[in-house]
Write a protein that holds these residues in place. Structure first.
Motif, PDB file in Angstrom:
ATOM      1  N   GLY A 546       0.817  -1.422  -0.081  1.00 24.13           N
ATOM      2  CA  GLY A 546       0.119   0.040  -0.102  1.00 24.13           C
ATOM      3  C   GLY A 546       0.856   1.189  -0.125  1.00 24.13           C
ATOM      4  O   GLY A 546       1.929   1.299   0.715  1.00 24.13           O
ATOM      5  N   GLN A 549      -1.639   8.251  -1.130  1.00 22.25           N
ATOM      6  CA  GLN A 549      -1.389   9.192  -2.292  1.00 22.25           C
ATOM      7  C   GLN A 549      -1.190  10.574  -1.859  1.00 22.25           C
ATOM      8  O   GLN A 549      -1.516  11.067  -0.606  1.00 22.25           O
ATOM      9  CB  GLN A 549      -2.839   8.979  -3.269  1.00 22.25           C
ATOM     10  CG  GLN A 549      -2.840   7.636  -3.756  1.00 22.25           C
ATOM     11  CD  GLN A 549      -1.828   7.191  -4.586  1.00 22.25           C
ATOM     12  OE1 GLN A 549      -1.753   7.599  -5.833  1.00 22.25           O
ATOM     13  NE2 GLN A 549      -1.000   6.221  -4.222  1.00 22.25           N
ATOM     14  N   SER A 554      -6.489   9.305   0.167  1.00 22.24           N
ATOM     15  CA  SER A 554      -6.533   7.987  -0.572  1.00 22.24           C
ATOM     16  C   SER A 554      -5.373   7.262  -0.517  1.00 22.24           C
ATOM     17  O   SER A 554      -4.211   7.694  -0.273  1.00 22.24           O
ATOM     18  CB  SER A 554      -6.783   8.653  -2.050  1.00 22.24           C
ATOM     19  OG  SER A 554      -5.617   9.357  -2.454  1.00 22.24           O
ATOM     20  N   LYS A 556      -3.160   3.807  -2.644  1.00 20.76           N
ATOM     21  CA  LYS A 556      -3.202   2.887  -3.782  1.00 20.76           C
ATOM     22  C   LYS A 556      -2.660   1.481  -3.234  1.00 20.76           C
ATOM     23  O   LYS A 556      -1.590   1.414  -2.721  1.00 20.76           O
ATOM     24  CB  LYS A 556      -2.077   3.262  -4.702  1.00 20.76           C
ATOM     25  CG  LYS A 556      -1.954   2.199  -6.121  1.00 20.76           C
ATOM     26  CD  LYS A 556      -0.860   3.072  -7.117  1.00 20.76           C
ATOM     27  CE  LYS A 556      -0.873   1.957  -8.064  1.00 20.76           C
ATOM     28  NZ  LYS A 556       0.309   2.702  -9.125  1.00 20.76           N
ATOM     29  N   SER A 558      -1.837  -2.406  -4.154  1.00 19.85           N
ATOM     30  CA  SER A 558      -1.101  -3.041  -5.069  1.00 19.85           C
ATOM     31  C   SER A 558      -0.996  -4.446  -4.522  1.00 19.85           C
ATOM     32  O   SER A 558      -0.901  -4.577  -3.625  1.00 19.85           O
ATOM     33  CB  SER A 558       0.245  -2.588  -5.704  1.00 19.85           C
ATOM     34  OG  SER A 558      -0.044  -1.320  -5.754  1.00 19.85           O
ATOM     35  N   SER A 594      -6.047  -7.148 -13.410  1.00 25.91           N
ATOM     36  CA  SER A 594      -5.835  -5.922 -12.491  1.00 25.91           C
ATOM     37  C   SER A 594      -4.752  -6.280 -11.356  1.00 25.91           C
ATOM     38  O   SER A 594      -4.562  -7.499 -11.080  1.00 25.91           O
ATOM     39  CB  SER A 594      -7.024  -5.581 -11.969  1.00 25.91           C
ATOM     40  OG  SER A 594      -8.056  -5.188 -12.484  1.00 25.91           O
ATOM     41  N   TYR A 596      -3.984  -3.597  -9.140  1.00 25.04           N
ATOM     42  CA  TYR A 596      -4.122  -2.246  -8.055  1.00 25.04           C
ATOM     43  C   TYR A 596      -5.462  -1.993  -7.918  1.00 25.04           C
ATOM     44  O   TYR A 596      -6.241  -2.060  -9.087  1.00 25.04           O
ATOM     45  CB  TYR A 596      -3.001  -1.291  -8.619  1.00 25.04           C
ATOM     46  CG  TYR A 596      -3.272  -0.309  -9.403  1.00 25.04           C
ATOM     47  CD1 TYR A 596      -3.831   0.711  -9.132  1.00 25.04           C
ATOM     48  CD2 TYR A 596      -2.772  -0.703 -10.599  1.00 25.04           C
ATOM     49  CE1 TYR A 596      -4.220   1.748  -9.959  1.00 25.04           C
ATOM     50  CE2 TYR A 596      -2.947   0.195 -11.671  1.00 25.04           C
ATOM     51  CZ  TYR A 596      -4.055   1.240 -11.436  1.00 25.04           C
ATOM     52  OH  TYR A 596      -4.104   2.219 -12.412  1.00 25.04           O
ATOM     53  N   VAL A 597      -5.672  -1.277  -6.940  1.00 23.98           N
ATOM     54  CA  VAL A 597      -6.985  -0.193  -6.874  1.00 23.98           C
ATOM     55  C   VAL A 597      -6.657   0.995  -6.122  1.00 23.98           C
ATOM     56  O   VAL A 597      -5.638   0.884  -5.018  1.00 23.98           O
ATOM     57  CB  VAL A 597      -7.971  -1.265  -6.254  1.00 23.98           C
ATOM     58  CG1 VAL A 597      -8.007  -1.442  -4.785  1.00 23.98           C
ATOM     59  CG2 VAL A 597      -9.456  -0.392  -6.441  1.00 23.98           C
ATOM     60  N   VAL A 598      -7.324   1.980  -6.488  1.00 27.39           N
ATOM     61  CA  VAL A 598      -7.151   3.000  -5.654  1.00 27.39           C
ATOM     62  C   VAL A 598      -8.248   3.372  -4.577  1.00 27.39           C
ATOM     63  O   VAL A 598      -9.286   3.711  -5.437  1.00 27.39           O
ATOM     64  CB  VAL A 598      -6.835   4.473  -6.459  1.00 27.39           C
ATOM     65  CG1 VAL A 598      -6.711   5.759  -5.712  1.00 27.39           C
ATOM     66  CG2 VAL A 598      -5.537   4.259  -7.075  1.00 27.39           C
ATOM     67  N   SER A 600     -10.214   6.188  -2.781  1.00 25.93           N
ATOM     68  CA  SER A 600     -10.476   7.456  -2.416  1.00 25.93           C
ATOM     69  C   SER A 600     -11.596   7.915  -1.652  1.00 25.93           C
ATOM     70  O   SER A 600     -12.093   7.257  -1.183  1.00 25.93           O
ATOM     71  CB  SER A 600     -10.495   8.227  -4.046  1.00 25.93           C
ATOM     72  OG  SER A 600      -9.594   7.870  -4.900  1.00 25.93           O
ATOM     73  N   GLU A 642      -3.450  14.874  -8.842  1.00 28.55           N
ATOM     74  CA  GLU A 642      -2.164  14.257  -8.391  1.00 28.55           C
ATOM     75  C   GLU A 642      -1.014  14.722  -9.131  1.00 28.55           C
ATOM     76  O   GLU A 642      -0.165  14.957  -8.386  1.00 28.55           O
ATOM     77  CB  GLU A 642      -2.491  12.919  -8.586  1.00 28.55           C
ATOM     78  CG  GLU A 642      -3.404  12.032  -7.714  1.00 28.55           C
ATOM     79  CD  GLU A 642      -3.389  10.566  -7.947  1.00 28.55           C
ATOM     80  OE1 GLU A 642      -2.639  10.149  -8.825  1.00 28.55           O
ATOM     81  OE2 GLU A 642      -4.169   9.860  -7.362  1.00 28.55           O
TER      82      GLU A 642
END
Length: 783
Positions: A546, A549, A554, A556, A558, A594, A596-598, A600, A642
């Motif tokens: 992790g 951001q 937030s 990310k 992975s 996939s 990763y996911v973000v 937020s 970002e």
């Protein structure tokens, strides 16, 4: 005298005594063949005996299996014919007796054949294109008339000449088609009795199999765990059964071959060069069989099969490096040294890439089929190094290095000592030059198999051959079958003790071995270890990482895919929530590709839990979890993306670095001003203090010349000298206040030097400089 009335009565009594009245019901007998029927014989009066006689005149005995006679009462009897046959036809007689009285009656029995279908099977199958005879055998007495119908309508023979009723009442269809398939009615009629009967016959038209091949020649690459598929599309009725043969041997489903449901697709697993050749697709049904040949062309990626390091001595006449490679199509072989590539027939002088200047024939490359040689003439020590042999073809390439070592002799190997010394002391270091050997084999200490992967822990080789191990090579295959599949693992950070091999089949036995590779080459392999992969199961949980951001609220997340359990990953499921919350946020479903996911819009300064689950057809993995805390909410956060936030961060750091650099320069300049009376500040402020400085210089020189008892003070430079020295990169001179150590000794040395150089010249130069300073002060005073 006898009267006539008495005579008549006598005659009447005599007639009654002679005969009895007998009647058979029914009086006519017509029986269908195979049917049963009975006849009743009735007597007027009382009969002592009632007997039946057959067509042959013989008395019919009771309780026969086909004909029975039963006495009903004193005046009747029944004759029963069971399943009458043609032999049952004829005249039957019933005779009744009572003392002297007797009576009889006859009945004529006729046996007839009703309409009967003796052979009209259904369904009847024919092959498309054949002359079909639809069988319908029907009998009756008299013979019946036979009519044929198709789909309820009478067939008009005159309209379609392909249809014809044969003399045996069969229906013939010449060149029957698939469209002729259906229900046909065979109908028998007997006009004499108005009798009619029919049979419906289903006609099936079978079609000979046909084979369509989209690709008659299939290409595949060997020894890369690739499968090849051969396809033949088949048609026909009924659906053909497909089999595959090679060299007239039927191929069965197993580890090497697999088939789809109807057999029209055959997959050849883990193709090797031995699988190349012709395969036959055979389609067979009731109508017959057809076959079609398909070719499998197997290409082999280039592989260097032989290359050996060489050692030579300075100015040896020549040395040759040889490289052999296999592959289909035949690969081309090139040699390279650094960035320089040699081609066949090229002759060049070669030591180092940057030194290649002339073509004098000192390097010769020759190739023949799958062998190439690189010959170096008049070898120098600078020719030593790595020469790369590259085998290339349209489907791949393989590279292997060969090392050329050029010590002068065996005596060159040994211990070397490097010593560095100066006035402060001596430092030395010993170097050992040994002749490198290939490393010994590593030893596999533990194997952890999964469904499609296996982790191996191993011990490093006991001997490295004198040079570091650069790579490890893992090789595996099914026990005793096929060629070895290998993978190279680079040594990172100086050591490696665990590797993972992939691409395995679930629930399959394998053998694996390892070898080590150094600069000299590849060493011996370890003994093969056996293991069996796990069956298809739930996947292993992914590994999570992790990163917060720039916004701070937030994250990310992975992940790195682990063992898929023998079944491809379908998707990843992500859930998260604050630790204090009882309910999870809505589940996020991501495709298998996939990584990763973000997350937020998280709450500020809050600790979260994140679960990630991998799912395959078998089920879900255990959740991989991680925890993190979001940043504290800032006073004001500009709504920046970002990229904008990243740009602002870079600009902020750049500004800070510029300010620090300016402050550092200012500090250095101030230090130079106070210590050496130079620098930018000195140049800006020097003119305002020139008179005082000149006075000080004059006093300093007088003290230096006249007062030997005091510590000598080094003369400072003038304003012009200060500026010149500030711009130059020369050594820093001492300042006015820097005292000289050991003043007596230094002054004595200076005095001796003045005497040697000429005391008068030195005094003249000092006096001239003093006058110049006094003149400068005078001019400033006048001004």
């Amino acid at each position: 005298m006898v009267q006539s009335r008495d005579i008549f009565l006598a005659l009447l009594l005599v007639g009654c005594a002679v005969s009895l009245e007998v009647q058979i019901t029914p009086s006519h007998g017509e029986i269908s063949l195979g049917e049963s029927k009975f006849f009743m014989c009735e007597v007027v009066g009382v009969a002592k005996h009632i007997d039946w006689f057959g067509p042959s005149g013989d008395k019919i005995e009771p309780n026969r299996p086909d004909i029975t006679v039963t006495r009903n009462d004193e005046s009747s009897s029944t004759l029963t014919l069971y399943k009458a046959g043609t032999e049952s036809a004829g005249t039957y007689k019933c005779v009744a007796t009572a003392g002297d009285q007797q009576g009889e009656s006859t009945v004529k029995v006729k046996i007839f054949q009703k309409i009967t279908f003796t052979n009209a099977p259904s369904p009847q199958e024919f092959t498309e294109g054949d002359n079909a005879n639809i069988v319908c055998d029907v009998i009756s007495s008299p013979p019946p008339t036979v009519l044929w119908k198709y789909k309820g309508a009478r067939i008009q023979m005159e309209k379609d000449v392909r249809f014809k009723v044969l003399s045996n009442n069969h229906l013939q269809i010449r060149g029957i088609k698939k469209t002729d398939e259906g229900s046909y009615t065979c109908e028998g009629r007997l006009m004499a009795r108005g009798e009619i009967d029919l049979r419906v016959i289903k006609v099936v038209v079978n079609v000979l199999p046909t084979i369509r091949v989209w690709q008659s020649e299939v290409n595949a690459t060997a020894d890369v765990q690739q499968s090849a598929m051969l396809t033949c599309a088949v048609d026909g009725y009924p659906e053909p059964m497909v089999t595959w043969t090679r060299n007239q041997v039927v191929l069965e489903a197993g580890e090497k071959y697999s088939f789809n449901e109807d057999g029209s697709e055959m997959s050849i697993m883990e193709v090797t060069k031995l699988d190349e050749g012709e395969y036959t697709c055979i389609a067979k049904n009731k109508a017959g069989e057809s076959d079609q040949e398909l070719s499998l062309r197997v290409f082999v990626k280039p592989k260097i099969t032989y290359i050996v390091n060489q050692s030579t001595s300075e100015m040896e006449e020549q040395v040759t490096l040889t490289c052999e490679a296999s592959g289909d199509p035949t690969p081309t072989i090139n040699w390279s040294y650094g960035e320089r590539v040699f081609t066949e027939g090229e002759q060049a002088s070669w030591t180092r890439p940057e030194q290649h200047k002339s073509l004098d024939g000192n390097v010769v490359v020759r190739s023949d089929a799958r062998v190439s040689s690189l010959t170096l003439k008049y070898v120098k020590y600078t020719d030593a190094g790595q020469y790369l042999c590259s085998a290339r073809s349209a489907i791949g390439e393989d590279d292997q290095p060969a090392y050329l070592v050029t010590p002068e002799s065996e005596n060159d190997f040994g211990s070397y000592n490097c010593t560095a010394s100066n006035e402060m002391g001596t430092e030395s270091k010993e170097f050992l030059l040994i002749q490198a050997e290939v490393p010994s084999s590593p030893s596999i200490s533990e194997l952890r198999p999964f469904s499609t992967t296996a982790q191996m822990q191993f011990e490093e080789p006991e001997t490295t051959g004198g040079v570091p191990v650069l790579k490890y090579k893992a090789e595996w295959r099914m026990p005793g079958r096929g060629s070895w599949v290998h993978r190279i693992f680079e040594v990172q950070d100086g050591s490696i003790s665990e590797v993972t091999i992939t691409g395995l089949k679930p629930e399959t036995n394998y053998e694996v071995k390892m070898s080590a590779i150094n600069g000299k080459g590849e060493g011996e392999s370890s003994p093969a270890e056996l293991f069996k992969t796990k069956p298809v199961r739930n996947p292993n949980p992914p590994k999570l990482e992790g990163a917060l951001q720039p916004k701070g609220n937030s994250l990310k997340v992975s992940w790195i895919k682990q063992d898929d359990g023998g079944s491809p990953i379908l998707h990843y499921l992500v859930r998260y929530k604050p630790i204090q919350a009882s309910e999870w946020k809505p589940e996020i479903r991501l495709p298998s590709g996939s990584d990763y996911v973000v997350l937020s819009g998280l709450e500020w300064d809050t600790e979260y839990n994140v679960y990630v689950v991998a799912e395959n057809q078998k089920g879900k993995s255990k959740p991989a979890s991680m925890s993190f805390r979001t940043s504290t909410e800032p006073a004001a956060i500009p709504d920046l993306g970002e990229e904008a936030a990243l740009s602002m961060g870079i600009m902020l750091w750049a500004g800070i670095l510029v300010v620090v650099f300016v402050l550092l320069l200012l500090a250095v300049d101030v230090t130079c001003y106070f210590v050496n009376k130079c620098g930018l500040i000195m140049c800006l402020c020097g003119k305002s203090g020139t008179g005082t400085k000149g006075h000080h210089i004059e006093e300093g020189k007088s003290i230096f010349m006249n007062d030997e008892s005091k510590e000598p003070i080094v003369e400072v430079r003038t304003e012009d000298e200060c500026t010149a020295n500030h711009n130059a990169a020369g050594p820093t001179e001492p300042s006015e206040t820097t005292p000289l150590t050991e003043p007596e000794k230094i002054f004595s040395d200076e005095k001796g030097k003045l005497e040697e150089a000429g005391l008068s010249n030195a005094l003249t130069e000092i006096a001239a400089e003093r006058n110049s300073v006094i003149q400068t002060n005078t001019n400033e005073s006048k001004a």
